[in-house]
Design an enzyme around this catalytic site. Sequence first.
Site, PDB file in Angstrom:
ATOM      1  N   ASP A   1       0.942  -1.343  -0.159  1.00  0.00           N
ATOM      2  CA  ASP A   1      -0.143   0.137  -0.027  1.00  0.00           C
ATOM      3  C   ASP A   1       0.842   1.176  -0.020  1.00  0.00           C
ATOM      4  O   ASP A   1       2.047   1.077   0.078  1.00  0.00           O
ATOM      5  CB  ASP A   1      -0.892  -0.051   1.245  1.00  0.00           C
ATOM      6  N   GLU A   2       0.339   2.356  -0.218  1.00  0.00           N
ATOM      7  CA  GLU A   2       1.085   3.608  -0.347  1.00  0.00           C
ATOM      8  C   GLU A   2       1.889   4.015   1.119  1.00  0.00           C
ATOM      9  O   GLU A   2       2.776   4.652   1.287  1.00  0.00           O
ATOM     10  CB  GLU A   2       0.446   4.581  -1.177  1.00  0.00           C
ATOM     11  N   VAL A   3       0.716   4.002   2.044  1.00  0.00           N
ATOM     12  CA  VAL A   3       0.895   4.644   3.594  1.00  0.00           C
ATOM     13  C   VAL A   3       0.538   3.848   4.686  1.00  0.00           C
ATOM     14  O   VAL A   3      -0.697   3.423   4.339  1.00  0.00           O
ATOM     15  CB  VAL A   3       0.526   6.117   3.431  1.00  0.00           C
ATOM     16  N   ASP A   4       1.270   3.754   5.393  1.00  0.00           N
ATOM     17  CA  ASP A   4       0.659   3.346   6.644  1.00  0.00           C
ATOM     18  C   ASP A   4       0.416   4.238   7.855  1.00  0.00           C
ATOM     19  O   ASP A   4       1.714   4.965   8.255  1.00  0.00           O
ATOM     20  CB  ASP A   4       1.794   2.370   7.462  1.00  0.00           C
ATOM     21  N   ASP A   5      -0.886   4.818   7.659  1.00  0.00           N
ATOM     22  CA  ASP A   5      -1.348   5.819   8.380  1.00  0.00           C
ATOM     23  C   ASP A   5      -1.733   5.667   9.746  1.00  0.00           C
ATOM     24  O   ASP A   5      -1.051   5.373  10.652  1.00  0.00           O
ATOM     25  CB  ASP A   5      -2.014   6.776   7.579  1.00  0.00           C
TER      26      ASP A   5
ATOM     27  N   ARG B   1      -3.140   2.462  10.139  1.00  0.00           N
ATOM     28  CA  ARG B   1      -2.694   0.995  10.241  1.00  0.00           C
ATOM     29  C   ARG B   1      -4.119   0.330  10.137  1.00  0.00           C
ATOM     30  O   ARG B   1      -4.298  -1.049   9.981  1.00  0.00           O
ATOM     31  CB  ARG B   1      -2.076   0.588  11.297  1.00  0.00           C
ATOM     32  N   THR B   2      -5.360   0.846  10.061  1.00  0.00           N
ATOM     33  CA  THR B   2      -6.512   0.243   9.892  1.00  0.00           C
ATOM     34  C   THR B   2      -6.811  -0.557   8.688  1.00  0.00           C
ATOM     35  O   THR B   2      -7.222  -1.669   8.726  1.00  0.00           O
ATOM     36  CB  THR B   2      -7.609   1.331   9.901  1.00  0.00           C
TER      37      THR B   2
ATOM     38  N   LYS C   1       3.721   6.678   8.551  1.00  0.00           N
ATOM     39  CA  LYS C   1       3.629   7.900   9.385  1.00  0.00           C
ATOM     40  C   LYS C   1       3.929   7.456  11.018  1.00  0.00           C
ATOM     41  O   LYS C   1       3.241   6.559  11.550  1.00  0.00           O
ATOM     42  CB  LYS C   1       2.121   8.522   9.443  1.00  0.00           C
TER      43      LYS C   1
ATOM     44  N   TRP D   1       0.591  16.194   6.269  1.00  0.00           N
ATOM     45  CA  TRP D   1      -0.274  15.770   5.205  1.00  0.00           C
ATOM     46  C   TRP D   1       0.661  15.393   3.821  1.00  0.00           C
ATOM     47  O   TRP D   1       1.360  16.310   3.468  1.00  0.00           O
ATOM     48  CB  TRP D   1      -0.884  17.294   4.908  1.00  0.00           C
TER      49      TRP D   1
END
Lengths: 198, 198
Positions: B108-112, B114-115, B140, B165
């Site tokens: 995926d592009e980002v682990d924000d 994590r959901t 992040k 952001w």
Amino acid sequence: MTVTPVRYSERMETIAKRYFSYNEIHRTVSALAREILASGFEPDVTVAIGTGGFIPARILKTFLKKPILTVGVKLYNDDNQMGEGPKKVQWIDEVERKLRGKRVLLIDEVDDSRTTLAYCLRELLSHHPAEIGVAVLHCKDKAKCDQFPPEITRYWVGQHLQDIWVVYPWDAEDIDAHERNIQAMHLGAGSPASIPLA
Amino acid sequence: MTVTPVRYSERMETIAKRYFSYNEIHRTVSALAREILASGFEPDVTVAIGTGGFIPARILKTFLKKPILTVGVKLYNDDNQMGEGPKKVQWIDEVERKLRGKRVLLIDEVDDSRTTLAYCLRELLSHHPAEIGVAVLHCKDKAKCDQFPPEITRYWVGQHLQDIWVVYPWDAEDIDAHERNIQAMHLGAGSPASIPLA
């Protein structure tokens, strides 16, 4: 003794290939989106042909704001030889529910032999969408091995190209070398074959 | 009379956002691929979480040369509000056959929060793959709302970021304005929040 053929090979590469940058691709998708929106065609869903259509489809989503379904189709074998025909790598599950009665925009990176596009269109049409439009970044102006089914009346091409070797940025093992090739191309190292027709 | 708030708004945008170019993303994926290959983990298949993972996954394929399956997961509603949890937009059909006993690389592009990643990992693990590794462009560094299942021991991050952001190039409505924002950022217009941690 081996210097000459190596140089020759390098020169052939310079002549025969058309390199695209990501930003150029992005601008082409942006222009495609404007054309699609201006046509009055409002897709409910985009179907991206993988893996070449993944990047154009994701960029297009920024403009059309529609969900993306993906289908994986393999035209070449693992040894890069043409197989007996397109093979499904992944197909949409619950296709009936997702496509029946929907306006579908099918997207791929290039209309080359037209084999993959025509195959996907026939498969998708069998699920009774309301309509299917087709969009590609590039169409190579050459004899096609297959044709679109007669139901297809909407077809958008970002750019028409001669039948040259197209090099997309996502295929670059070294993106900085790819950029240098683009610079060299713009400096006139390319032959007329590397200039798009439109 | 309206000039001041507009300028303030522009300055806020400059400060709070970290813009990424396509070529920077490509280099990050290239470095991720080298790490994955060096680790000895050899995935049979990549699973891209759509739509954010489509572009990283397609670039990664250039280096790993493995087929891509996609899953579509929606964390936000159409009005960009968090829903009750991730919802499947598309899932792999014939999942059992495709994943059972396979080594899977989820991207995926980002682990924000994590959901989405944790949700997909639990779903994929239920189909009994041999192993799943996870790769993201960016993580992040912030409190996470969910965690990886204990089976997950391989996790690659292209770049750790503060909780800022992040603006990806594929989300740009105007890629040339996006490039100008990158230039402005590199000229020091950004605050420390726009500098990656690693």
